[in-house]
Design an enzyme around this catalytic site. Structure first.
Site, PDB file in Angstrom:
ATOM      1  N   LYS A 203       0.821  -1.219   0.000  1.00  0.00           N
ATOM      2  CA  LYS A 203       0.000   0.000   0.000  1.00  0.00           C
ATOM      3  C   LYS A 203       0.851   1.264   0.000  1.00  0.00           C
ATOM      4  O   LYS A 203       2.024   1.252   0.342  1.00  0.00           O
ATOM      5  CB  LYS A 203      -0.998  -0.034   1.166  1.00  0.00           C
ATOM      6  N   ARG A 237      -3.647  -9.933   4.981  1.00  0.00           N
ATOM      7  CA  ARG A 237      -4.006 -10.013   3.558  1.00  0.00           C
ATOM      8  C   ARG A 237      -2.797  -9.537   2.766  1.00  0.00           C
ATOM      9  O   ARG A 237      -2.438  -8.366   2.823  1.00  0.00           O
ATOM     10  CB  ARG A 237      -5.226  -9.120   3.319  1.00  0.00           C
TER      11      ARG A 237
HETATM   12  C1  7PM Z   1      -5.718   1.244  -1.716  1.00  0.00           C
HETATM   13  C2  7PM Z   1      -6.497   0.710  -0.748  1.00  0.00           C
HETATM   14  C3  7PM Z   1      -5.235   0.495  -2.739  1.00  0.00           C
HETATM   15  C4  7PM Z   1      -6.768  -0.608  -0.816  1.00  0.00           C
HETATM   16  C5  7PM Z   1      -5.513  -0.832  -2.797  1.00  0.00           C
HETATM   17  C6  7PM Z   1      -6.290  -1.404  -1.818  1.00  0.00           C
HETATM   18  C7  7PM Z   1      -8.198  -4.397   1.841  1.00  0.00           C
HETATM   19  C8  7PM Z   1      -9.230  -5.176   1.354  1.00  0.00           C
HETATM   20  C9  7PM Z   1      -8.323  -4.090  -0.263  1.00  0.00           C
HETATM   21  C10 7PM Z   1      -7.928  -4.401   3.239  1.00  0.00           C
HETATM   22  C11 7PM Z   1      -9.752  -5.941   3.452  1.00  0.00           C
HETATM   23  C12 7PM Z   1      -5.453  -3.771  -2.142  1.00  0.00           C
HETATM   24  C13 7PM Z   1      -6.524  -2.819  -1.840  1.00  0.00           C
HETATM   25  N1  7PM Z   1      -7.613  -3.746   0.810  1.00  0.00           N
HETATM   26  N2  7PM Z   1     -10.002  -5.949   2.137  1.00  0.00           N
HETATM   27  N3  7PM Z   1      -9.306  -4.969   0.038  1.00  0.00           N
HETATM   28  N4  7PM Z   1      -8.749  -5.197   3.992  1.00  0.00           N
HETATM   29  N5  7PM Z   1     -10.495  -6.685   4.267  1.00  0.00           N
HETATM   30  O1  7PM Z   1      -4.367  -3.622  -1.576  1.00  0.00           O
HETATM   31  O2  7PM Z   1      -7.052  -3.709   3.770  1.00  0.00           O
HETATM   32  O3  7PM Z   1      -5.674  -4.693  -2.947  1.00  0.00           O
HETATM   33  S1  7PM Z   1      -8.093  -3.484  -1.850  1.00  0.00           S
END
Ligand code: 7PM
Length: 264
Positions: A203, A237
């Site tokens: 991230k 995750r």
């Molecule tokens: C910014 C924010 C860019 C998030 C990309 C993402 C999460 C998730 C995602 C999390 C849970 C990514 C994401 N992040 N589900 N889905 N927790 N539960 O890194 O932090 O793919 S999307």
């Protein structure tokens, strides 16, 4: 939890796994590397991302779920829409990972009538605008309070407490400073009485700290996952399962006494 993205616009996989065959191969690799759960997502939640139609989301996710039927790891699906939740459960998913915490009309009803696990995640605002101006007085307290309220509402609607996992939602309506404060203070969320999930892999906060682009954030992601687990996360995750498992194995051996973890 290994991340299996099937969105063509996913920010870190660049759509390379859009094809079902490729998604399945990636899934097998995540399992080989030791993933205990696969998280399949068809809607990009990247900050500022345009929403996709339910048809497009279903078209991305369902073929992958069908192709993954029978894999050894439980499948989690990253979705908010009731029609996608219902179809995903029919296609064998056992966890619904909803960044909107079952807030779309009908989502809670579908989950209540199933027996799946559910991840409730904190987000300030919505994916399109959440990074414009995130604001908190006390991010740990506010995220904790919000998750407690949402958990209460979901339980009141008929979802048993032991089906619920909570997630502070790193990157979802949070500045880099907020994400750091939340990671430092996330042990407080354990008092809510649910397993905690943390998603920090690759991230942008890790980019801000290290100055590195998304494809060079492995070491930072491992450090973040390790801190999260030390602060109470039960599920992380991640994109890089093998490397994360190695790091956590060292932590576990040292914190449990080398060799002792075999017996417990
Ligand atoms: C910014 C924010 C860019 C998030 C990309 C993402 C999460 C998730 C995602 C999390 C849970 C990514 C994401 N992040 N589900 N889905 N927790 N539960 O890194 O932090 O793919 S999307």
């Amino acid at each position: 939890m290994g991340i299996l993205n099937v969105t063509p616009d996913s920010f870190s996989d660049g759509g390379r796994f859009a094809a079902v065959e490729a998604a399945v191969a990636h899934a097998r690799r995540l399992i080989d590397e030791g993933a205990d759960i696969l998280d399949v997502g068809g809607e990009s939640t990247r900050p500022g991302a345009a929403p996709v139609s339910p048809e497009v989301e279903l078209g991305r996710v369902l073929p992958v779920l069908e192709a993954l039927r029978g894999v050894s790891a439980p499948i989690s699906v990253d979705t908010s829409r009731p029609e996608v939740i219902a179809a995903a459960l029919r296609a064998g998913a056992s966890i619904i990972n909803d960044v909107r915490s079952l807030s779309l009309p009908g989502a809670l009803d579908v989950v209540r009538d199933a027996d799946c696990g559910v991840v409730l995640m904190h987000m300030q605002g919505d994916p399109a605008t959440m990074q414009t101006r995130p604001g908190y007085q006390d991010v740990v307290r506010e995220v904790t309070g919000w998750l407690a309220q949402r958990r209460d509402a979901v339980r009141a609607a008929g979802v048993a407490g032991d089906r619920i996992v909570l997630d502070p939602g790193f990157g979802f309506g949070k500045s880099h400073r907020h994400n750091c404060a939340l990671l430092a203070g996330m042990a407080a969320l354990q008092d809510l009485g649910h397993p905690l999930l943390a998603g920090l892999s690759r991230k942008s906060t890790l980019g801000a700290i290290t100055g590195r682009p998304v494809d060079e954030r492995l070491a930072a992601s491992i450090a973040a996952a390790l801190i999260a687990v030390q602060n109470g996360a039960r599920i992380v995750r991640v994109h890089d399962v093998a490397a994360t498992r190695d790091a956590l194995a060292v932590w576990k051996a040292v914190s449990c006494g080398f060799g002792e973890e075999e017996k417990t």
